[in-house]
Design an enzyme around this catalytic site. Structure first.
Site, PDB file in Angstrom:
ATOM      1  CE1 TYR A 203      -3.658   2.463   0.562  1.00  0.00           C
ATOM      2  CE2 TYR A 203      -2.785   2.884   2.753  1.00  0.00           C
ATOM      3  CZ  TYR A 203      -3.678   3.188   1.739  1.00  0.00           C
ATOM      4  OH  TYR A 203      -4.571   4.222   1.900  1.00  0.00           O
TER       5      TYR A 203
ATOM      6  CG  ASP B 280      -6.280  12.058  11.091  1.00  0.00           C
ATOM      7  OD1 ASP B 280      -6.609  10.957  10.626  1.00  0.00           O
ATOM      8  OD2 ASP B 280      -5.890  12.227  12.256  1.00  0.00           O
TER       9      ASP B 280
ATOM     10  CE1 TYR C 122      -5.719  -3.584   8.205  1.00  0.00           C
ATOM     11  CE2 TYR C 122      -6.436  -1.304   8.216  1.00  0.00           C
ATOM     12  CZ  TYR C 122      -5.478  -2.249   8.475  1.00  0.00           C
ATOM     13  OH  TYR C 122      -4.268  -1.874   9.012  1.00  0.00           O
ATOM     14  CG  HIS C 123     -10.066   1.195   7.727  1.00  0.00           C
ATOM     15  ND1 HIS C 123     -10.101   0.865   6.388  1.00  0.00           N
ATOM     16  CD2 HIS C 123      -8.864   1.774   7.957  1.00  0.00           C
ATOM     17  CE1 HIS C 123      -8.970   1.256   5.828  1.00  0.00           C
ATOM     18  NE2 HIS C 123      -8.209   1.796   6.748  1.00  0.00           N
TER      19      HIS C 123
ATOM     20  CG  HIS D  59      -7.304   7.099  10.795  1.00  0.00           C
ATOM     21  ND1 HIS D  59      -6.969   7.707   9.611  1.00  0.00           N
ATOM     22  CD2 HIS D  59      -7.388   5.770  10.534  1.00  0.00           C
ATOM     23  CE1 HIS D  59      -6.844   6.780   8.672  1.00  0.00           C
ATOM     24  NE2 HIS D  59      -7.092   5.597   9.208  1.00  0.00           N
TER      25      HIS D  59
END
Length: 666
Positions: free
Chosen positions: A17, A541, A171-172, A543
């Site tokens: 990635y 961002d 995944y996240h 996250h």
């Protein structure tokens, strides 16, 4: 040939990635990686590209080229894939809210190369629902986002039959705290939501709907508990086969296959003793390769130093070599499924299936995944699961080598080099990208751009599939920001629930937390009112896991907490600090743009007369940047090595006391 006389299995697609700085720098990296034996590309886009902003937009400041490659227009896309024949490449693009646009650019570049778009192979992640729960790169409300997802899927079935149009991404979800049971339930519920939407849109005839189901792929996570992760993947295989057969009537068993790619867990990579991440990555890879019947079709591994910063090309090569050693040196691919018939594995698989079915039934009762995003149900569940994980690390029930046990270590030679073991993004890359964008705009035919955007607006306002108009925009030289702005005008923008419940009773126990609570209370009395903490997520961002856990812990420690979610501007954070009368601002930045964002926030605070307000910053921050931030006035910097949240809370209390001239703790 193996001892059993069967053909050795072909290896999975091997990817890394990657993408950073500029399209040209990323192209060089891709061609280098392919020359080393990588068999597919996995493109990382920067946050402005993911959230639909041009590189010169004010919100893009400091974010351009940091966590991926900036793509503003067809020229950038052409440079990104220069000398890479797209009709012979398998390309995965981690893109969601702007997935129709990036696929449109990809198709337009393939045409410029002389390729037949129907021959293209690859994947657009195109799973925006999980963005509301984890990565935060959504733009529009859930319903129009599902419409865009549906349009892309329907278009590819008719025009790019080998393309995987959506990659349902659990995944996240694991990164956001999901247990294996929750990862199963939420991913499969998302797939159902999307498939139902495609079916109900009427864009694909009933006779071809099996093809839609057969093109759905998944992108999963694999953690360090690799036996449990292996069982999770076997559960995925069994449940997907059942769902596609019973709910959608798919007769062809090949079209019921659970096709998935994987990146192993980045959440578990540690800044402390980062060399231990190598064995973590290898063990996690076993979880998605041991069981032949549930083996990944494509694998990309994180680099050992991702908790420190941006990996270098050599670090990515190391991750690729891990895959190659397993695939070509071991005998793993010579045998049938090693786990068939194991009563232990079967019992665990069934337990996971039972739990996932129960949670899926709850989601269906609440109206499906879109409804459970709007009402905050899934986000709250993820925050609670992540909180439980953090608490287990704090109290030692969950042991992390080098973090809460076996902490004594020698200095690592891997991080002793001049570059501290990470890649530094060229500081001039953003300026060069913005200048190139200005030149591109000046050279294009504005009339063609305006006409293409008008057609896009008409398609979005009506019910026409968005892809043909998007491809026309790509050919005409429309930019990422222009494409997105038209859809923002039509669909509006959205802020997802944070999942943090400040109305509930404070949780947590133990002597350390009790001591912090007492100190928080005493300090509040000393300054004349309860201590108030603002937690800010500036920039693009999304996250939010760390910010959410700090918010929950601060509430438990007795702070009054102000947290309004992701993607706030520096001006919004400064105004909130003023209006809420906070005693401390805590910033969470994981995109590498901490230097620019901290400076912008200080400027905003100083304009409001709040330059004295103490500020702390958390994120993936290299040591040399930490020193610069402290010189600028930042009271403290927290990085992934700071796992003890009681200590973080205690430190913030002392910072507040110091800013008010009160005595520090003994």
């Amino acid at each position: 040939m193996s001892e059993q006389g069967t053909e050795r299995d072909r290896p999975w697609l091997m990817r890394t990635y990657s993408g950073h700085s500029s399209a040209r720098a990323s192209n060089e990296l891709y061609r280098t990686n392919l020359s080393k034996g990588q068999t597919g590309l996995s493109v990382a886009f920067d946050l402005p590209t993911q959230t639909g902003y041009d590189s010169d937009h004010p919100l893009a400041r400091g974010e351009v080229g940091k966590v991926g490659v900036p793509i503003d227009h067809i020229g950038d896309m052409a440079i990104l894939f220069d000398q890479i024949p797209l009709d012979r490449m398998n390309t995965s693009m981690t893109i969601n809210a702007t997935a129709p646009w990036l696929l449109a650019l990809y198709i337009a570049v393939a045409e410029k190369q002389g390729a037949d778009p129907s021959a293209l192979q690859g994947t657009t992640q195109n799973d925006v629902l999980k963005e509301y729960l984890s990565r935060g790169t959504y733009i529009f409300p859930p319903e129009p986002s599902v419409r865009l997802t549906t349009d892309l899927i329907a278009y590819t079935v008719d025009n790019i039959p080998k393309w995987n149009p959506t990659n349902v991404c659990s995944y996240h979800l694991q990164e956001a705290g999901a247990t294996p049971t929750q990862e199963l339930a939420y991913a499969l519920s998302t797939a159902i939501e999307i498939l139902d939407a495609v079916r109900d849109s009427g864009q694909v005839g009933e006779e071809r709907f099996e093809e839609v189901v057969g093109r759905i792929s998944f992108f999963v996570n694999a953690g360090i508990r690799f036996v449990e992760e292996t069982c999770k993947l076997r559960a995925f295989v069994r449940m997907w086969d059942e769902i596609t057969a019973r709910r959608y009537g798919v007769q062809n068993p090949k079209l019921r296959r659970f096709r998935y790619g994987v990146q192993v867990n980045s959440l578990g990579l540690t800044e402390s003793q980062p060399e231990n991440n190598v064995q973590r990555i290898v063990l996690e890879m076993l979880g998605v390769t041991l069981s032949r019947g549930a083996r990944a079709r494509a694998i990309q591994l994180p680099a050992w130093n991702e908790a420190l910063g941006l990996p270098r090309p050599w670090d990515q090569q190391w991750a690729l070599r891990m895959q190659q050693v397993l695939a070509f040196e071991t005998d793993l691919l010579e045998y049938g499924d090693l786990l068939d018939g194991s009563p232990v594995v079967e019992a665990k698989v069934q337990s996971l299936i039972d739990g996932a079915r129960e949670e899926m039934a709850r989601i269906e009762d609440l109206g499906g995944m879109v409804a459970c995003i709007d009402n905050g149900h899934v986000k709250r569940e993820l925050v609670q699961s992540h909180t439980a994980r953090i608490r287990a690390i704090e109290n030692g029930d969950l042991q992390i080598v080098g973090v809460n046990c076996f902490k004594q270590t020698a200095d690592s030679p891997l991080t002793s080099e001049d570059d501290s073991g990470i890649l530094k993004v060229d500081e001039g890359a953003e300026r060069e990208q913005v200048a190139a964008l200005e030149r591109f705009r000046a050279q294009r035919n504005q009339g063609e751009v305006d006409a293409a955007l008008a057609d896009l607006r008409a398609a979005a306002t009506g019910s026409t599939n968005i892809m043909p108009a998007s491809i026309a925009c790509a050919r005409a030289g429309v930019t990422t920001g222009e494409w997105s702005q038209v859809l923002r005008d039509v669909f509006g923008e959205y802020r997802a629930p944070t999942g943090v419940d400040f109305s509930g009773k404070a949780g947590g126990s133990g002597d350390a937390l009790a001591a912090v609570r007492e100190r928080v209370h005493a300090t509040g009395e000393a300054v004349g009112r309860p201590l108030r903490l603002l937690i800010g997520k500036p920039g693009l961002d999304g996250h939010s896991n760390g910010a959410e856990q700090i918010a929950v812990k601060a509430r438990d420690a007795g702070f009054e907490v102000v947290y309004e979610g992701i993607r706030l501007t520096p001006a919004q954070i400064a105004r909130a600090a003023q209006e809420e009368g906070v005693h401390l601002i805590g910033l969470s930045v994981l995109s590498g743009s901490h230097m620019e964002l901290v400076e912008d926030i200080y400027c905003e605070l100083e304009q409001l007369g709040l330059g004295h307000l103490p500020l702390v910053v958390g994120g993936i921050i290299p040591q040399e940047d930490e020193q610069v931030l402290r010189k600028r006035g930042v009271a403290d910097v927290f990085t992934p090595k700071d796992i003890d949240m009681n200590t973080i809370m205690a430190r913030m209390v002392e910072i507040i006391r110091d800013s008010h001239g009160l005595d520090s703790a003994a």
